[in-house]
Design an enzyme around this catalytic site. Structure first.
Site, PDB file in Angstrom:
ATOM      1  N   ALA A  66      53.193  85.604  32.190  1.00 45.38           N
ATOM      2  CA  ALA A  66      53.726  85.278  30.871  1.00 45.38           C
ATOM      3  C   ALA A  66      52.856  84.174  30.293  1.00 45.38           C
ATOM      4  O   ALA A  66      52.226  83.411  31.037  1.00 45.38           O
ATOM      5  CB  ALA A  66      55.167  84.812  31.008  1.00 45.38           C
ATOM      6  N   GLY A 111      54.470  87.592  35.579  1.00 41.88           N
ATOM      7  CA  GLY A 111      54.909  88.740  34.782  1.00 41.88           C
ATOM      8  C   GLY A 111      53.899  89.882  34.796  1.00 41.88           C
ATOM      9  O   GLY A 111      54.276  91.032  34.587  1.00 41.88           O
ATOM     10  N   GLU A 114      54.570  91.731  37.906  1.00 45.96           N
ATOM     11  CA  GLU A 114      55.837  92.453  37.718  1.00 45.96           C
ATOM     12  C   GLU A 114      55.654  93.674  36.817  1.00 45.96           C
ATOM     13  O   GLU A 114      56.298  94.700  37.009  1.00 45.96           O
ATOM     14  CB  GLU A 114      56.884  91.490  37.142  1.00 45.96           C
ATOM     15  CG  GLU A 114      57.249  90.405  38.146  1.00 45.96           C
ATOM     16  CD  GLU A 114      58.129  89.335  37.551  1.00 45.96           C
ATOM     17  OE1 GLU A 114      57.635  88.602  36.666  1.00 45.96           O
ATOM     18  OE2 GLU A 114      59.299  89.238  37.946  1.00 45.96           O
ATOM     19  N   GLU A 134      55.384  81.842  40.162  1.00 44.60           N
ATOM     20  CA  GLU A 134      56.376  81.150  39.328  1.00 44.60           C
ATOM     21  C   GLU A 134      56.950  79.910  40.008  1.00 44.60           C
ATOM     22  O   GLU A 134      57.280  78.924  39.364  1.00 44.60           O
ATOM     23  CB  GLU A 134      57.531  82.109  38.966  1.00 44.60           C
ATOM     24  CG  GLU A 134      57.178  83.138  37.898  1.00 44.60           C
ATOM     25  CD  GLU A 134      56.572  84.408  38.452  1.00 44.60           C
ATOM     26  OE1 GLU A 134      56.100  84.430  39.605  1.00 44.60           O
ATOM     27  OE2 GLU A 134      56.564  85.409  37.703  1.00 44.60           O
TER      28      GLU A 134
HETATM   29  N1  DAK Z   1      49.349  81.780  30.044  1.00 38.06           N
HETATM   30  C1  DAK Z   1      48.561  81.275  29.054  1.00 38.06           C
HETATM   31  N2  DAK Z   1      47.238  81.087  29.148  1.00 38.06           N
HETATM   32  C2  DAK Z   1      46.660  81.408  30.320  1.00 38.06           C
HETATM   33  C3  DAK Z   1      47.410  81.948  31.397  1.00 38.06           C
HETATM   34  C4  DAK Z   1      48.810  82.133  31.224  1.00 38.06           C
HETATM   35  N3  DAK Z   1      49.608  82.680  32.149  1.00 38.06           N
HETATM   36  N4  DAK Z   1      46.552  82.174  32.427  1.00 38.06           N
HETATM   37  C5  DAK Z   1      45.331  81.788  31.978  1.00 38.06           C
HETATM   38  N5  DAK Z   1      45.389  81.349  30.716  1.00 38.06           N
HETATM   39  C6  DAK Z   1      44.311  80.841  29.899  1.00 38.06           C
HETATM   40  C7  DAK Z   1      43.857  79.471  30.359  1.00 38.06           C
HETATM   41  O1  DAK Z   1      44.704  78.473  29.825  1.00 38.06           O
HETATM   42  C8  DAK Z   1      42.450  79.418  29.816  1.00 38.06           C
HETATM   43  O2  DAK Z   1      42.525  79.122  28.433  1.00 38.06           O
HETATM   44  P1  DAK Z   1      41.501  78.064  27.748  1.00 38.06           P
HETATM   45  O3  DAK Z   1      41.691  76.790  28.521  1.00 38.06           O
HETATM   46  O4  DAK Z   1      40.140  78.669  27.965  1.00 38.06           O
HETATM   47  O5  DAK Z   1      41.941  78.008  26.328  1.00 38.06           O
HETATM   48  C9  DAK Z   1      41.972  80.852  29.946  1.00 38.06           C
HETATM   49  O6  DAK Z   1      43.137  81.651  30.067  1.00 38.06           O
HETATM   50  C10 DAK Z   1      41.127  81.067  31.200  1.00 38.06           C
HETATM   51  O7  DAK Z   1      41.869  80.597  32.298  1.00 38.06           O
HETATM   52  P2  DAK Z   1      41.265  79.530  33.361  1.00 38.06           P
HETATM   53  O8  DAK Z   1      40.236  78.664  32.732  1.00 38.06           O
HETATM   54  O9  DAK Z   1      42.425  78.875  34.024  1.00 38.06           O
HETATM   55  O10 DAK Z   1      40.531  80.544  34.349  1.00 38.06           O
HETATM   56  P3  DAK Z   1      40.280  80.337  35.910  1.00 38.06           P
HETATM   57  O11 DAK Z   1      39.369  81.431  36.311  1.00 38.06           O
HETATM   58  O12 DAK Z   1      39.863  78.933  36.220  1.00 38.06           O
HETATM   59  O13 DAK Z   1      41.701  80.553  36.594  1.00 38.06           O
HETATM   60  C11 DAK Z   1      43.835  81.688  36.940  1.00 38.06           C
HETATM   61  C12 DAK Z   1      42.318  81.814  36.520  1.00 38.06           C
HETATM   62  C13 DAK Z   1      44.492  83.042  36.682  1.00 38.06           C
HETATM   63  C14 DAK Z   1      43.896  81.371  38.445  1.00 38.06           C
HETATM   64  C15 DAK Z   1      44.491  80.550  36.137  1.00 38.06           C
HETATM   65  O14 DAK Z   1      44.215  80.784  34.736  1.00 38.06           O
HETATM   66  C16 DAK Z   1      45.978  80.471  36.338  1.00 38.06           C
HETATM   67  O15 DAK Z   1      46.471  79.940  37.315  1.00 38.06           O
HETATM   68  N6  DAK Z   1      46.749  80.997  35.340  1.00 38.06           N
HETATM   69  C17 DAK Z   1      48.196  80.911  35.362  1.00 38.06           C
HETATM   70  C18 DAK Z   1      48.750  81.922  36.329  1.00 38.06           C
HETATM   71  C19 DAK Z   1      50.257  81.833  36.429  1.00 38.06           C
HETATM   72  O16 DAK Z   1      50.844  80.821  36.833  1.00 38.06           O
HETATM   73  N7  DAK Z   1      50.940  82.916  36.013  1.00 38.06           N
HETATM   74  C20 DAK Z   1      52.357  82.993  36.052  1.00 38.06           C
HETATM   75  C21 DAK Z   1      52.894  82.577  34.693  1.00 38.06           C
HETATM   76  S1  DAK Z   1      54.659  82.437  34.755  1.00 38.06           S
HETATM   77  C22 DAK Z   1      61.080  85.640  32.420  1.00 38.06           C
HETATM   78  C23 DAK Z   1      60.364  86.706  32.795  1.00 38.06           C
HETATM   79  C24 DAK Z   1      59.087  86.559  33.264  1.00 38.06           C
HETATM   80  C25 DAK Z   1      58.536  85.316  33.350  1.00 38.06           C
HETATM   81  C26 DAK Z   1      59.262  84.240  32.944  1.00 38.06           C
HETATM   82  C27 DAK Z   1      60.534  84.394  32.482  1.00 38.06           C
HETATM   83  N8  DAK Z   1      62.397  85.817  31.954  1.00 38.06           N
HETATM   84  C28 DAK Z   1      62.953  87.155  31.870  1.00 38.06           C
HETATM   85  C29 DAK Z   1      63.241  84.721  31.718  1.00 38.06           C
HETATM   86  C30 DAK Z   1      57.201  85.205  33.859  1.00 38.06           C
HETATM   87  C31 DAK Z   1      56.649  84.048  34.173  1.00 38.06           C
HETATM   88  C32 DAK Z   1      55.228  83.989  34.482  1.00 38.06           C
HETATM   89  O17 DAK Z   1      54.513  84.962  34.516  1.00 38.06           O
END
Ligand code: DAK
Length: 263
Positions: A66, A111, A114, A134
């Protein structure tokens, strides 16, 4: 319809939706979910489409979860709408009357993982990475990860992945049963297209019946599941697909299924 966060392509009976926000690693924001909802509407209403493929733009990510940037700014009402839309879409994907294949070309996190889990099966690039991180954000999976992952890979493996938030390589995900097939990154889409073409030649109504029976059966005990299968089989037996499939066998020719999803 013109999309900003998605690309929609159709090649014969095979449609491909590409999540297209590569600068944010294809993270799911509300606009993407709304566009996906619309694309699923079009697909559900078009019997020419026999198989759907989901993939991500660029070579880095399928979907990195997400959109965390947007999530932080959501009001409680906005968060509720986001959750509702996301859950509705994941459910629609599972119930779509055609097979859906995830072609995971990079990060499939949160997400994004998922979304892949809600597809009928997953092919992955050898460079892909899976995970439900998460817990590290102080939340839990919200698009069905706590329910679908244990059903697919077993409760203990799922607990470890969800409790630690650690990532799995594509090969480890294949060993765990999350991924069907790993391919070199530059061969992923060709490999997925090949299996999609094989499936697209089958009868749409029997595919639909099999998909429904599997989905419903996974949510109930074996005897109830077998009853669901019996009913689905009974419906299929007099369908145009069954007439064509059995006639083709007897006449020693290849079956040509009409493509109607109705039994
Ligand atoms: N959201 C927004 N931007 C993201 C992102 C994300 N999930 N993942 C990456 N980006 C953006 C980064 O901020 C960066 O943007 P700039 O800084 O260049 O503007 C760009 O993509 C490139 O990312 P990185 O510079 O971080 O790239 P790296 O190769 O260094 O790292 C990475 C890649 C995938 C390991 C890292 O970006 C990372 O850890 N990303 C976050 C992964 C994560 O935590 N995903 C889970 C998100 S929480 C719900 C249902 C579902 C959900 C929630 C509620 N309900 C029904 C209530 C779901 C929740 C989630 O998915």
């Amino acid at each position: 319809m013109n999309y900003e966060c998605l690309e929609f392509q159709q090649d014969g009976g095979i449609a491909t939706i590409t999540f297209n926000r590569p600068k944010a690693l294809n993270a799911l924001n509300s606009a993407t979910l709304r566009e996906l909802d619309n694309a699923l509407d079009c697909i559900a209403g078009d019997e020419n489409i026999r198989v759907l493929i989901l993939t991500g733009a660029g070579d880095k990510a399928f979907i990195a979860g997400a959109d965390i940037t947007e999530m932080r700014t959501l009001t409680p009402l906005g968060a509720r709408k986001f959750a509702q839309l996301g859950q509705t879409i994941i459910d629609r994907l599972q119930r779509l009357p055609i097979p859906v294949i995830a072609a995971v070309n990079g990060y499939a996190l949160g997400g994004g993982c998922e979304m892949a889990l809600a597809c009928d099966f997953i092919y992955a690039a050898e460079t892909a990475t899976f995970g439900l991180p998460e817990i590290s954000l102080g939340i839990i999976p919200g698009f069905g990860g706590t329910q679908r992952l244990p059903r697919l890979i077993g409760a203990n493996m799922a607990r470890e992945l969800i409790f630690t938030g650690k990532y799995l390589s594509a090969e480890k995900a294949r060993e765990a049963g999350l991924v069907n097939t790993c391919l070199p990154a530059d061969q992923l889409m060709a490999g997925v297209a090949e299996v999609a073409r094989q499936i697209a030649k089958k009868g749409s109504a029997s595919l639909r019946a099999a998909k429904d029976a599997i989905r419903q059966g996974l949510n109930c005990d074996l005897n109830s599941g077998l009853e669901i299968e019996r009913d689905a089989f009974a419906l299929c037996i007099s369908s145009p697909d069954a007439k064509e499939g059995t006639s083709a066998f007897i006449e020693k020719r290849k079956a040509e299924f009409a493509g109607s999803r109705d039994i």
